[in-house]
Structure formats: structure tokens, C-alpha cells
Scaffold this motif. Structure first.
Motif, short mmCIF file in Angstrom:
data_model
loop_
_atom_site.label_atom_id
_atom_site.label_comp_id
_atom_site.label_asym_id
_atom_site.label_seq_id
_atom_site.Cartn_x
_atom_site.Cartn_y
_atom_site.Cartn_z
N ILE A 231 0.83 -1.20 0.00
CA ILE A 231 0.00 0.00 0.00
C ILE A 231 0.87 1.26 0.00
N SER A 292 -9.00 7.91 -3.86
CA SER A 292 -8.31 6.62 -3.77
C SER A 292 -7.09 6.72 -2.86
N CYS A 296 -6.33 4.53 0.52
CA CYS A 296 -5.10 3.77 0.74
C CYS A 296 -4.43 4.17 2.05
N CYS A 336 -7.23 -5.19 1.81
CA CYS A 336 -6.02 -4.72 1.15
C CYS A 336 -5.79 -5.48 -0.15
#
Length: 352
Positions: A231, A292, A296, A336
């Protein structure tokens, strides 16, 4: 008494909202166990959800994206957040932290002249803080039924831990059982009424030991660490793409400005229309990418916090907290994986 060399402080990340990153206000817990300010959660449900999701009868968790149904679906969306259960433990810890501007010291020790002996426990009923020795010698002998919170940052073992088990919301009994079939903690009444026919029902202590013996906790922590690293790479890629997007927008707008100076006044209307559409396109793309990016960052921060808290919980031998964090960690790992897959699809589409 064990000393850790400094006055203990509360785990501050547990008291922060993943959306606003400020101290939790009216903390509300979702079914995935992530906690948010009531106002932040309400704003997310009513304003931040995009497109079709905004008209749905459920919504994804802002951190792990697990689909969550409202407590009362017939209520309007602006009322959903306030009906989710308030996280009483977090609320109590915030209350204690707000009243204490500095380190927390043992009250009985202070009455004996030792003014700087760190406190490890807080009894909400008495509204007093205790070190480990005073808790055992003074508090537990008189107030055996109190729910006393471990506020230590030292990672030590909590004495008389069964007295600190959270209580069932329905029956006000201590949660001491775990149903693996339903992945739920429950009290004696819950197990008797709802889980008598389940195949895998054990005590919280036994399930905690099972997680340790089968290395499932270590596997979960390892997966959290690996997925956090992935990530982090995605976040850095988003940062780079945002910078390129801004630069491209500046170049494009400058080109339009240059073109406008060259064309006849009869093309002004056409030029304005093209400019507006271009700006709107960049704006929409930037909004989508920033959304986005926030998702994250929320998931990454939550996984780091879960990993840290689970390590501390295991060191403290805190059965209940370990199980809860294990469940939360599993949900975050799955989210995730799904998020990484989705991001790769988006990148592939942009490249083609």
C-alpha cells in the motif's frame, strides 16, 4: 512491582478518527470494529460515497471497505451514523485523557508520598488510577466487580485479567466465550441461547492460546506488514501521478491560452467550451485519485495500528483484545488484497 522507566501514556492512535485524524468525538464502531467520529461517519455516508453507492442500502467501511448495513435501514441516511454502537472503552479512555494534561500517576502511592509512581490501571467507577501493586492490594480486595482499564503503555501482563473482560451489550455479562462458527465473542447467556448447536465454541482463553499455538497471530501480523508495504508503494505512486496530473494540467491550460491568442474572436465561444470541459475532466480525475489516495492511507494507517496493537496485546496476554485485533487484521488483509487488485486494474486501464 514491574517498572517501565517512564510514566505510561495511552495508545493515542486508538483515540484518533481514521477520517479526520483528530481525537474521536462520539466514537461509533462498525461491524468490522473500526471506529470513527459520529459526524465524520455521517458525512462519509451522506456525501463522500460516489455514484450508485450513495443510493445503496449499505455502505463500505472507510478503512477496510467491508460492506456494513445500518442498524435501522428505514432511517434516513443522515441518521445512520448515530445509531451505530458507541465504543464505550474508547469513550472512557478519551474521558480519562482529556482530564489528564500530563502523565498518569498512582493515586494511593501519592497519598504515601511517592508522587511519581506511574499508574497502570484506571477504575472508572472510583475514577482513580492505580499502579499494579496498589490495584492488587487495595482496589481488587474491595472492588472486585469493577471494570478496570489497563492504561499502561509498557506492554506488561494485566493482573486479574478476567475482571476486565468487556460486557455483553444485550445481557451485561462478561464476554468469556468465542464461537468460531460465527466468529463472535459472547457471554454465558449468548452461548446458551444462540450457539448451543455450533461445532466450535471455546473459552476466549482457549481460543487465544489456539491462535498463538497455530501461529495464526504471527501470520496475520506478517501479512499486515507485507500488505502495508505494498500500500505504501501505491500511495507513493498516487503522489507521483498527482504531481504529473497538476503539471499536465498547467501545460494544457497554457496551450489553450496560447491558442486563444491566435484565434479569431469568432472562436472564443468554442475555446471556452473546450477549456471548461478540459478543466472539469482534470478536476474529476484529481478528485477520484485523491479519494483513492485517502482510502489507501486510511487502510495503511489502520493496518499499522492493528499490527502494533496486536503485538502489544499478545505481550500483555490480553485474550479479548488479541482476538478482536486478529479479526480486525483479517478483515484489513482481505480488504487490502481487494484494493490492490482494483488499483492494478485502474492503472492498466490508464496505461491503455
Amino acid at each position: 512491582m514491574a517498572e517501565c522507566g517512564r510514566p505510561p501514556e495511552l495508545d493515542l492512535h486508538l483515540l484518533e478518527c481514521p477520517i479526520c485524524l483528530e481525537r474521536l468525538q462520539k466514537p461509533k464502531s462498525l461491524s468490522c470494529l473500526h471506529c470513527f467520529c459520529q459526524e465524520c461517519l455521517g458525512t462519509y455516508i451522506t456525501k463522500e460515497l460516489p455514484g450508485k453507492m450513495a443510493s445503496a442500502t449499505s455502505f463500505p467501511c472507510p478503512v477496510c471497505m467491508r460492506v456494513t448495513s445500518p442498524v435501522n435501514p428505514v432511517e434516513s441516511k443522515d441518521k445512520w451514523a448515530e445509531h451505530f454502537p458507541t465504543n464505550a472503552v474508547i469513550k472512557d479512555l478519551i474521558q480519562l485523557k482529556e482530564r489528564s494534561s500530563g502523565p498518569l500517576y498512582c493515586k494511593p502511592c501519592q497519598t504515601k508520598g511517592n508522587m511519581t509512581n506511574p499508574a497502570r490501571f484506571w477504575c472508572k467507577k472510583m475514577d482513580e488510577t492505580f499502579c499494579e501493586a496498589c490495584k492488587i492490594q487495595l482496589h481488587d480486595n474491595i472492588h472486585s466487580d469493577c471494570d478496570i482499564l489497563d492504561i499502561s503503555g509498557c506492554g506488561g501482563v494485566r493482573p486479574n485479567q478476567e475482571k476486565s473482560a468487556p460486557r455483553c451489550d444485550q445481557h451485561d455479562e462478561k464476554k468469556v466465550w468465542y464461537c468460531e462458527d460465527h466468529q463472535l465473542l459472547g457471554c454465558n447467556i449468548c452461548i446458551f441461547k444462540n450457539h448451543r448447536r455450533c461445532d466450535e465454541v471455546t473459552t476466549a482463553t482457549e481460543y487465544f492460546q489456539k491462535l498463538k499455538d497455530e501461529s495464526r497471530l504471527e501470520d496475520m501480523q506478517d501479512m499486515l506488514k507485507k500488505n502495508t508495504e505494498v500500500i505504501d508503494l501505491i500511495v507513493k505512486d498516487f503522489d507521483e501521478q498527482l504531481q504529473n496530473l497538476v503539471q499536465n494540467q498547467e501545460v494544457a491550460l497554457q496551450s489553450i491560452t496560447d491558442l486563444r491568442q491566435k484565434v479569431d474572436k469568432r472562436l472564443n465561444t468554442l475555446q471556452k467550451d473546450v477549456t471548461d470541459k478540459l478543466i472539469a475532466s482534470f478536476k474529476e480525475e484529481k478528485i477520484n485519485m485523491e479519494a483513492s489516495l485517502r482510502q489507501c492511507e486510511r487502510l495503511m494507517n489502520s493496518m499499522l495500528n492493528t499490527m502494533k496493537s496486536s503485538v502489544t496485546a499478545v505481550e500483555r496476554n490480553d485474550h479479548i483484545e488479541t482476538i478482536v485485533l486478529y479479526q480486525r487484521g483479517q478483515a484489513e488483509v482481505e480488504s487490502c488484497k481487494a484494493l490492490i487488485t482494483e488499483m492494478r486494474k485502474v492503472v492498466h486501464v490508464r496505461q491503455h
